[in-house]
Design an enzyme around this catalytic site. Structure first.
Site, PDB file in Angstrom:
ATOM      1  CD  GLU A  17      -5.455  -8.713  -5.645  1.00  0.00           C
ATOM      2  OE1 GLU A  17      -5.565  -7.543  -5.978  1.00  0.00           O
ATOM      3  OE2 GLU A  17      -4.976  -9.667  -6.031  1.00  0.00           O
ATOM      4  CB  SER A 143      -3.359  -5.949  -3.659  1.00  0.00           C
ATOM      5  OG  SER A 143      -4.822  -5.455  -4.579  1.00  0.00           O
ATOM      6  CE1 TYR A 213      -6.662  -1.537  -2.788  1.00  0.00           C
ATOM      7  CE2 TYR A 213      -5.267  -3.154  -2.092  1.00  0.00           C
ATOM      8  CZ  TYR A 213      -5.906  -2.398  -3.263  1.00  0.00           C
ATOM      9  OH  TYR A 213      -5.789  -3.005  -4.609  1.00  0.00           O
ATOM     10  NE  ARG A 252      -2.063   1.059 -11.311  1.00  0.00           N
ATOM     11  CZ  ARG A 252      -2.445   0.103 -10.280  1.00  0.00           C
ATOM     12  NH1 ARG A 252      -3.613   0.084  -9.986  1.00  0.00           N
ATOM     13  NH2 ARG A 252      -1.633  -0.589  -9.830  1.00  0.00           N
ATOM     14  CG  ASP A 254       1.805   0.008 -11.152  1.00  0.00           C
ATOM     15  OD1 ASP A 254       0.670   0.799 -11.394  1.00  0.00           O
ATOM     16  OD2 ASP A 254       1.419  -1.182 -10.651  1.00  0.00           O
ATOM     17  CD  GLU A 267       2.640  -5.306 -10.871  1.00  0.00           C
ATOM     18  OE1 GLU A 267       1.690  -5.311 -10.344  1.00  0.00           O
ATOM     19  OE2 GLU A 267       3.667  -5.637 -10.039  1.00  0.00           O
ATOM     20  CG  ASN A 269      -3.754  -3.922 -11.734  1.00  0.00           C
ATOM     21  OD1 ASN A 269      -4.788  -4.756 -12.353  1.00  0.00           O
ATOM     22  ND2 ASN A 269      -3.579  -3.582 -10.586  1.00  0.00           N
ATOM     23  N   GLY A 273      -7.969  -1.519  -9.128  1.00  0.00           N
ATOM     24  CA  GLY A 273      -9.020  -1.335  -8.171  1.00  0.00           C
ATOM     25  C   GLY A 273      -9.838  -0.189  -8.351  1.00  0.00           C
TER      26      GLY A 273
END
Length: 306
Positions: A17, A143, A213, A252, A254, A267, A269, A273
């Site tokens: 990443e 990612s 992305y 974050r 999810d 999960e 994070n 990003g």
């Protein structure tokens, strides 16, 4: 006073990443300068990390090293050892949330809803029973690197053969057909607050690296067009997981919601990003917060530890 601090914005690293990390770092550096902070960008690699980190007099570090070595507790441990304050979760929380198998144990131990799963080695026993369709993930990648949807045992064997370089163990998770959401969080402990829930609608089969992305590959709906009660439930579950994991400053969580309205956490994070296409800045904008203000809030949260 705080704007006179010597802030190092650390990005790059050596994971898969790296490119995303550089984009995040340069965006944050620009935002800090626009806010008047004394900040400098640091692109780290395996070759220069010792020299750069040990020979700089940072008052604090804004850490944006995504992936292995950068958000798994490794670099966090280095800064802890040197007594350097940094943004984001500590060693333990970073290591826990980067490890998808440990995260599953964590969710299960707290009775947080999460899809059924199995742990798969590179050479699974032929008699082992699996559920299909399923989602397979390398144990420690971010990612969506190496994530794939599998329909049968043959596809599983083929996947393991082609991806053994990514991990010795993989998480095999029952595929839940539903709507995918993410909930950004800012702050630490009881002062942590949830941002507007964002719905992710990828044009690919799922929200893979390309969908994350590449502009135009995903539709983002924020605030998500869901009921107030579902919004509240997603936020409450996300905050419960974030706080219990000991996450700090920003993160974050999810999740996916099945057709019958059941929420499944996927999960956490700990170092999301911060690119132009990243979820967290979009959620902040929906809350009326500029990118610059978001960056400053994350920084100020970390400075409470100095």
């Amino acid at each position: 006073m705080k704007k006179s601090l010597n802030i190092g914005v650390v990005y790059g690293g050596w994971s898969s990443e790296r490119e995303v990390s550089i984009r995040s770092g340069k965006n944050v550096l620009k935002a800090l300068k626009e806010k008047g902070y004394n900040s400098r960008g640091i692109d780290i690699t395996r070759d220069n990390i010792k020299t750069i980190v040990c020979n700089n007099n940072f008052d604090t570090v804004f850490l944006l090293t995504h992936g292995r070595g950068g958000e798994d507790g490794t670099i966090q441990g280095l800064f802890e050892s040197l007594g350097i304050n940094y943004t984001g979760s500590d060693v333990t929380s970073s290591a826990l949330c980067m490890d998808k198998i440990l995260t599953k144990y964590f969710f299960s131990g707290l009775y947080l809803p999460t899809p059924p799963y199995k742990i798969v080695s590179a050479s699974p026993p032929p008699e082992e029973e699996y559920f299909f369709p399923s989602v397979i993930k390398p144990r420690r990648e971010g990612s969506s690197v190496g994530v794939s949807i599998l329909s049968n045992r043959h596809e599983l064997q083929e996947y393991l053969h082609n991806n053994i370089h990514l991990s010795k163990e993989f998480l095999l998770e029952q595929y839940i057909r539903g709507r995918e959401f993410t909930c950004g969080i800012i702050g630490t402990g009881q002062r942590a607050t949830a941002l507007p829930v964002l719905e992710i609608k990828p044009k690919n089969t799922f929200y893979d690296y390309e969908a994350k992305y590449t502009e135009g590959k995903t539709e983002f709906i924020v605030p998500a067009k869901i009921s107030d009660s579902l919004t509240t439930e997603i936020k409450e579950l996300s905050l419960k997981a974030y706080r219990a994991a000991g996450c700090r400053d920003f993160g974050r969580v999810d999740s996916i919601v099945s057709a019958d309205g059941t929420i499944f956490l996927l999960e956490i994070n700990t170092l999301p990003g911060m690119t132009n296409l990243s979820d967290l800045p979009m959620e902040a904008r929906a809350a009326g917060m500029s990118y610059q203000d978001l960056v400053e809030k994350i920084l100020l949260s970390s400075l409470e530890r100095i």
